[in-house]
Enzyme design. Structure first.
Site, PDB file in Angstrom:
ATOM      1  N   THR A 145       0.858  -1.183   0.000  1.00 25.04           N
ATOM      2  CA  THR A 145       0.000   0.000   0.000  1.00 25.04           C
ATOM      3  C   THR A 145       0.899   1.240   0.000  1.00 25.04           C
ATOM      4  O   THR A 145       1.298   1.709  -1.047  1.00 25.04           O
ATOM      5  CB  THR A 145      -0.973   0.001   1.194  1.00 25.04           C
ATOM      6  OG1 THR A 145      -0.255  -0.295   2.400  1.00 25.04           O
ATOM      7  CG2 THR A 145      -2.067  -1.038   0.986  1.00 25.04           C
ATOM      8  N   THR A 179       1.364  -6.737  13.138  1.00 28.49           N
ATOM      9  CA  THR A 179       1.674  -5.370  12.749  1.00 28.49           C
ATOM     10  C   THR A 179       1.948  -5.199  11.261  1.00 28.49           C
ATOM     11  O   THR A 179       2.871  -4.501  10.893  1.00 28.49           O
ATOM     12  CB  THR A 179       2.870  -4.832  13.564  1.00 28.49           C
ATOM     13  OG1 THR A 179       3.980  -5.700  13.437  1.00 28.49           O
ATOM     14  CG2 THR A 179       2.528  -4.693  15.009  1.00 28.49           C
ATOM     15  N   GLU A 258       6.669   4.761   7.140  1.00 25.51           N
ATOM     16  CA  GLU A 258       6.246   5.940   6.390  1.00 25.51           C
ATOM     17  C   GLU A 258       7.104   7.148   6.748  1.00 25.51           C
ATOM     18  O   GLU A 258       7.225   7.521   7.910  1.00 25.51           O
ATOM     19  CB  GLU A 258       4.770   6.220   6.668  1.00 25.51           C
ATOM     20  CG  GLU A 258       3.858   5.194   6.013  1.00 25.51           C
ATOM     21  CD  GLU A 258       2.401   5.389   6.349  1.00 25.51           C
ATOM     22  OE1 GLU A 258       1.572   4.784   5.641  1.00 25.51           O
ATOM     23  OE2 GLU A 258       2.081   6.112   7.315  1.00 25.51           O
TER      24      GLU A 258
END
Length: 384
Positions: A145, A179, A258
């Site tokens: 993603t 996770t 991220e």
């Protein structure tokens, strides 16, 4: 060189139109024979339909033949309709493979609270078998993603059996089982009871030792499938190899957090128990203050002391020792060191803190990443 799956496993990936970007978003792996398997899923009380269904299948203990993954839509917080859509995905993939729906595991990842575009999903599933081959790289890319790169790892055992792992994960990552997504495939012959008995501890030392931002997803899961086509293996060697693959994937996830510019590693020793060592290491890795210091190359070891102190782990402050990139900075008292030199050493791709709690001999390690302005930008613009 492309990564191939162990014998008996084939994979397919395609763009079904789930992601607005048009990138690959629907993928599957199938085995030519039944697999023993182990599973761990998020402990979130708002778990997605795929986790709930897989957990129910796990309790039944039946063998598995396939895994179907969609990216771009989490199918979470979608109620009874979402659960029905998830079941329909498994049924459709089972039909085209000519296997029972209950032998198909499902996994969804992406934005929460949106219904799946089932017309595109089902059309994609119908054509997915046309893309089957032994390659793992396309599958690893299709499950991403916000990841910036695919994540794979492999080990070959002395018997010749192989373990190949793939994972995805970049944000909404914090210890509370798995996770992210992690899938391991092996042609080793492994007893299901033994595999399931060992898997929780392996997950705890690997994927539950990764934290990016303190948030746990609704869709987290880790799965290992073993089809036995390479024959029997030494169980202990296999379990060590499986943990090595999982550890490699866990570190890759942390490094690709991220907005991350560097991997944060915290190694804790001198703890009363492994659980306390892991708690101390994880608390350090999730601390926004320590993560910010790592981003700014600031050897502010006081933030380590702070995080360890609130972790719940036992500590003897007079015996506590801390190093930054190998430089001792605290041994029951502050130590003199060259601040500029240590700061320069923190400009590396990986920043390592070691902490000795001074109360026992247990160890634990956790991984995270620095906190950058890019993290805020990515998540501020995620749905818009």
């Amino acid at each position: 060189m492309s990564l191939t799956f162990p014998q008996g496993f084939t994979a397919a990936a395609m763009a079904a139109g789930i992601k607005p970007s048009g990138r690959t978003d629907l993928s599957g792996v199938t085995s030519s024979s039944d697999c023993t398997w182990a599973f761990a899923g998020t402990r979130s009380t708002t778990a997605a339909a795929c986790v709930t269904r897989n957990r129910a299948l796990y309790a039944q203990g039946a063998p598995v033949r396939a895994l179907l993954v969609n990216a771009g839509n989490a199918n979470a917080a979608t109620g009874a309709r979402g659960a029905a859509d998830n079941a329909d995905m498994a049924d459709a993939f089972g039909s085209v493979l000519n296997v029972a729906a209950d032998a198909v595991l499902t996994a969804s990842t992406g934005i929460i609270g949106h219904l799946l575009p089932m017309d595109r999903v089902l059309s994609g599933i119908e054509h997915l078998p046309d893309e089957l081959d032994a390659g793992a790289d396309a599958f690893a890319s299709a499950i991403m993603t916000t990841d910036t790169r695919p994540k794979t790892a492999q080990v070959t055992l002395s018997s010749g059996a192989r373990i190949v792992g793939t994972a995805k994960g970049s944000g909404m990552i914090h210890p509370d089982m798995a996770t992210m997504f992690a899938f391991a495939f092996t042609d080793a012959q492994v007893d299901q009871a033994a595999l399931r008995g060992a898997f929780p501890a392996i997950v705890n030392r690997t994927f539950n030792a990764v934290t990016v931002d303190g948030d746990t997803s609704t869709n987290d899961m880790a799965v290992v499938l073993a089809n036995g086509q390479a024959g029997p293996v030494d169980l202990q060697e296999f379990l060590r190899a499986l943990e090595a693959v999982m550890r490699d994937l866990a570190r890759q996830i942390a490094a690709d957090g991220e907005g991350a510019t560097k991997l944060l590693t915290v190694q804790v020793s001198g703890a009363r128990t492994e659980a306390e060592a892991l708690a101390a290491a994880r608390t350090c890795c999730v601390s926004p203050l320590l993560k910010s210091a790592v981003h700014g190359n600031d050897p502010n070891w006081g933030r380590v002391i702070m995080a360890v102190g609130r972790s719940g782990a036992g500590v003897n402050i007079e015996q506590l020792r801390v190093t930054v990139q190998g430089q001792p900075v605290f041994e029951g008292r502050p130590l003199p060191y060259d601040d500029a030199q240590v700061s320069a050493s923190m400009k590396a791709d990986e920043v390592v803190f070691t902490v000795d709690l001074g109360v026992g001999d247990a160890r634990g390690e956790a991984w995270g990443c620095d906190l950058s302005a890019e993290y805020v930008s990515i998540n501020a613009d995620y749905t818009t």
